[in-house]
Design an enzyme around this catalytic site. Structure first.
Site, PDB file in Angstrom:
ATOM      1  N   CYS A   4       0.844  -1.206   0.000  1.00  0.00           N
ATOM      2  CA  CYS A   4       0.000   0.000   0.000  1.00  0.00           C
ATOM      3  C   CYS A   4       0.882   1.261   0.000  1.00  0.00           C
ATOM      4  O   CYS A   4       1.496   1.568  -1.016  1.00  0.00           O
ATOM      5  CB  CYS A   4      -0.970  -0.028   1.174  1.00  0.00           C
ATOM      6  SG  CYS A   4      -2.364   1.108   0.999  1.00  0.00           S
ATOM      7  N   HIS A  46      -3.429  -5.663   1.053  1.00  0.00           N
ATOM      8  CA  HIS A  46      -2.754  -5.903   2.328  1.00  0.00           C
ATOM      9  C   HIS A  46      -2.739  -7.393   2.692  1.00  0.00           C
ATOM     10  O   HIS A  46      -3.646  -7.865   3.406  1.00  0.00           O
ATOM     11  CB  HIS A  46      -3.474  -5.144   3.446  1.00  0.00           C
ATOM     12  CG  HIS A  46      -3.294  -3.673   3.418  1.00  0.00           C
ATOM     13  ND1 HIS A  46      -2.300  -3.020   4.133  1.00  0.00           N
ATOM     14  CD2 HIS A  46      -3.972  -2.697   2.772  1.00  0.00           C
ATOM     15  CE1 HIS A  46      -2.385  -1.712   3.934  1.00  0.00           C
ATOM     16  NE2 HIS A  46      -3.396  -1.489   3.107  1.00  0.00           N
ATOM     17  N   GLU A  71      -1.002  -8.829   4.903  1.00  0.00           N
ATOM     18  CA  GLU A  71      -0.841  -8.978   6.357  1.00  0.00           C
ATOM     19  C   GLU A  71      -2.176  -8.921   7.099  1.00  0.00           C
ATOM     20  O   GLU A  71      -2.250  -9.270   8.285  1.00  0.00           O
ATOM     21  CB  GLU A  71       0.117  -7.896   6.893  1.00  0.00           C
ATOM     22  CG  GLU A  71      -0.464  -6.517   7.090  1.00  0.00           C
ATOM     23  CD  GLU A  71      -0.613  -5.685   5.835  1.00  0.00           C
ATOM     24  OE1 GLU A  71      -0.926  -4.482   5.949  1.00  0.00           O
ATOM     25  OE2 GLU A  71      -0.406  -6.231   4.720  1.00  0.00           O
TER      26      GLU A  71
END
Length: 229
Positions: free
Chosen positions: A86, A203, A205
């Site tokens: 990002c 994302h 994660e």
């Protein structure tokens, strides 16, 4: 495996990234402040999501000139894998490690939702646990996530197999309707020339545990650990 996460003023996904790496590695990554000039010995460098420097000037522009970025650029050019997520993707383009720019979403609105990605390439440290053409679900959260590059650069990325992920439908079809932000060629992530630097807007994660409703993101971190340990 040793990993370092670069923390900028305004980073807000650095701790999420640390949790994902610790879960995959079994040990905590180094958290490196943007104002430092030295970087610990690292097998992986991660630039997290967020709003570095409040996105003043433009997203990633100021962070790209932080003292630590000189060392990040040096390590990346020497072959150390670098993952920019990002805002980290935005920083990588501003630092010249990846081509193109990230512009305001076509809707001119902040978008936060799950999207579907088609895995375009798996022969890199980041993607070995995926399969070619696999469709994965990964969250996005950005306002400046529309990837743009001139036609010559887009042609180069395609010909050199440097497109990592594309926004797609459930069956893997790449359509305008599946493109959440207006990115050129539905691009959600790209590699550098050697496949050792990856920038992506979604994302991974944020989807590493069944409690988060899925584990498609975990495969990226397990791939990195298997490849780089």
């Amino acid at each position: 495996m040793k990993a370092s996460i670069i923390v900028f003023p305004g980073s807000n996904c650095d701790r999420d990234a640390a949790v994902a790496l610790r879960s995959a590695m079994g040990s905590a990554p180094n958290m490196v402040w943007h104002g430092d000039s030295e970087l610990p010995d690292s097998d992986l460098i991660l630039l997290p999501g967020g709003f570095s420097y409040g996105d003043y000037l433009r997203s990633g522009a100021m962070a790209a000139h932080s003292p630590i970025m000189r060392e990040v650029v040096r390590r990346a050019k020497a072959g150390t894998p670098v993952l920019g997520i990002c805002n980290g993707f935005q920083v990588l383009t501003e630092a010249g490690l990846l081509p193109g720019v990230l512009m305001r979403n076509a809707t001119l609105r902040f978008i936060c939702k799950d999207v579907l990605l088609k895995v375009e390439r798996i022969d890199t440290p980041f993607a070995r646990h995926y399969t070619p053409g696999q469709v994965v679900r990964i969250p996005i959260a950005h306002k400046d996530g529309s990837y743009f590059a001139d036609p010559a650069t887009l042609h180069l990325l395609e010909n050199e197999n440097r497109i990592a992920f594309r926004y797609c439908e459930h069956d893997g079809t790449v359509t305008d309707a599946a493109n959440p932000n207006g990115s050129s060629d539905n691009i959600a992530g790209i590699y550098n020339e050697t496949g050792t630097v990856l920038g992506m807007m979604p994302h991974p994660e944020r989807l590493i545990d069944p409690a988060q409703s899925g584990t498609d993101g975990a495969k990226m971190f397990s791939s990195l650990v298997e490849t780089l340990h």
